[in-house]
Scaffold this active site. Structure first.
Site, PDB file in Angstrom:
ATOM      1  N   SER A 149      -2.079  -4.460   7.719  1.00 37.61           N
ATOM      2  CA  SER A 149      -2.568  -4.727   6.364  1.00 37.61           C
ATOM      3  C   SER A 149      -2.062  -6.059   5.834  1.00 37.61           C
ATOM      4  O   SER A 149      -2.533  -6.534   4.802  1.00 37.61           O
ATOM      5  CB  SER A 149      -2.110  -3.611   5.408  1.00 37.61           C
ATOM      6  N   HIS A 170      -9.042  -2.709   9.404  1.00 34.19           N
ATOM      7  CA  HIS A 170      -8.092  -2.227   8.402  1.00 34.19           C
ATOM      8  C   HIS A 170      -8.660  -1.016   7.667  1.00 34.19           C
ATOM      9  O   HIS A 170      -9.541  -1.126   6.810  1.00 34.19           O
ATOM     10  CB  HIS A 170      -7.770  -3.339   7.403  1.00 34.19           C
ATOM     11  N   GLU A 182     -12.078  -2.689   6.432  1.00 33.89           N
ATOM     12  CA  GLU A 182     -12.214  -4.139   6.478  1.00 33.89           C
ATOM     13  C   GLU A 182     -12.244  -4.570   7.945  1.00 33.89           C
ATOM     14  O   GLU A 182     -11.315  -4.266   8.697  1.00 33.89           O
ATOM     15  CB  GLU A 182     -11.045  -4.808   5.752  1.00 33.89           C
ATOM     16  N   ASN A 220      -6.025  -6.045  -0.328  1.00 36.72           N
ATOM     17  CA  ASN A 220      -4.620  -6.335  -0.617  1.00 36.72           C
ATOM     18  C   ASN A 220      -4.414  -7.726  -1.201  1.00 36.72           C
ATOM     19  O   ASN A 220      -3.476  -7.947  -1.968  1.00 36.72           O
ATOM     20  CB  ASN A 220      -3.772  -6.161   0.643  1.00 36.72           C
TER      21      ASN A 220
END
EC number: 1.1.1.35
Length: 314
Positions: A149, A170, A182, A220
């Protein structure tokens, strides 16, 4: 003549598209490295959607715990999904579990797999060592993917000789419930690899989104600076953490306020991501360390998992 030319161009274009599609890898056999929360979740959704899955970790004890957790999760899902047909629910659970096996020797199982998904500790050296070793045993067509991540996918891919068959996948926690994945494409990732992974995510019932290999990818990269800015707002004394949480829930419609989310995710996890990004780009104001976050982590107050973070939990 113009008509003939147009027909020829269409024909060539159609043939090229068909050829490109034919080159995509149909992922049927999946190896998941790491039997923790994320790895077990990825293994579960892959097995539940008709893939043959091998879950790998270092010890049989870890794997037994992982498989037990997967079975419990499947039974909860089946109870809801097949509420009016318990027999169909039991059949679904048994069929999924029959598609899932475990191993403590990754090198011995990757030779026959289409995709290796790594979900181990967030440590670049450890990930590089793993992929460097598996690169020697995996089949030529096998795609490698990391569920990291926060680390750069390119840095992990460079440990292998298959940079064109390497990407990021991800997933989000809890994997069986969260729809988003992702798909991270590095400058070396081939279009064939990227499209094969997008198709794979869709077969899992997930919604893939594409992103370049930038720190934090999409979610993120937006989420962590938001959390850090909430901490800075509190550190400056501009507002209490309770009022900040309430403001974001009632004003922005978020299910959790930033401090509630920080405690849920784990303060050590947020600190790890911020520290890594700060090391890569120390002048970026979004990536600056937080004194109060650092202090709480140093005191082992990591959030809900330790009983105390920004809030206390019984």
């Amino acid at each position: 003549m113009a008509f003939v030319t147009r027909q020829f161009v269409r024909s060539v274009s159609s043939s090229s598209s068909a050829s490109a599609t034919a080159k995509k890898i149909l992922i049927k056999h999946v190896t998941v490295i790491g039997g923790g929360l994320m790895g077990a979740g990825i293994a579960q959704v892959a097995a539940a959607t008709g893939h043959t899955v091998v879950l790998v970790d270092q010890t049989e004890d870890i794997l037994a715990k992982s498989k037990k957790g997967i079975e419990e999760s499947l039974r909860r899902m089946a109870k809801k999904k097949f509420a009016e047909n318990p027999e169909a629910g039991s059949a679904f659970v048994e069929k999924t579990l029959s598609s899932l096996s475990t191993s403590t020797d990754a090198a011995s199982v990757v030779h026959s797999t289409d995709l290796v998904v790594e979900a181990i500790v967030e440590n670049l050296k450890v990930k590089n060592e793993l992929f460097q070793r598996l690169d020697k045993f995996a089949a030529e067509h096998t795609i490698f993917a990391s569920n990291t991540s926060s680390l750069q996918i390119t840095s992990i891919a460079n440990a292998t000789t298959r940079q064109d068959r390497f990407a990021g996948l991800h997933f989000f926690n809890p994997v069986p419930m969260m729809k988003l994945v992702e798909v991270i494409k590095t400058p070396m990732t081939s279009q064939k690899t990227f499209e094969s992974l997008v198709d794979f995510c869709k077969t899992l019932g997930k919604h893939p989104v594409s992103c370049k290999d930038t720190p934090g990818f999409i979610v993120n990269r937006l989420l962590v600076p938001y959390l850090a800015e909430a901490i800075r707002l509190h550190e400056r004394g501009d507002a209490s953490k309770e009022d900040i949480d309430m403001a974001m829930k009632l004003g922005a419609g978020y299910p959790m306020g930033p401090f509630e989310l920080l405690d849920y995710v784990g303060l050590d996890t947020t600190k790890f991501i911020l520290d890594g990004w700060h090391e890569m780009d120390s002048k970026n104001p979004l990536f600056q360390p937080s004194p109060s976050l650092n202090n709480l982590v140093a005191e082992k107050k990591l959030g809900k998992k330790t009983g105390e973070g920004f809030y206390k939990y019984k």
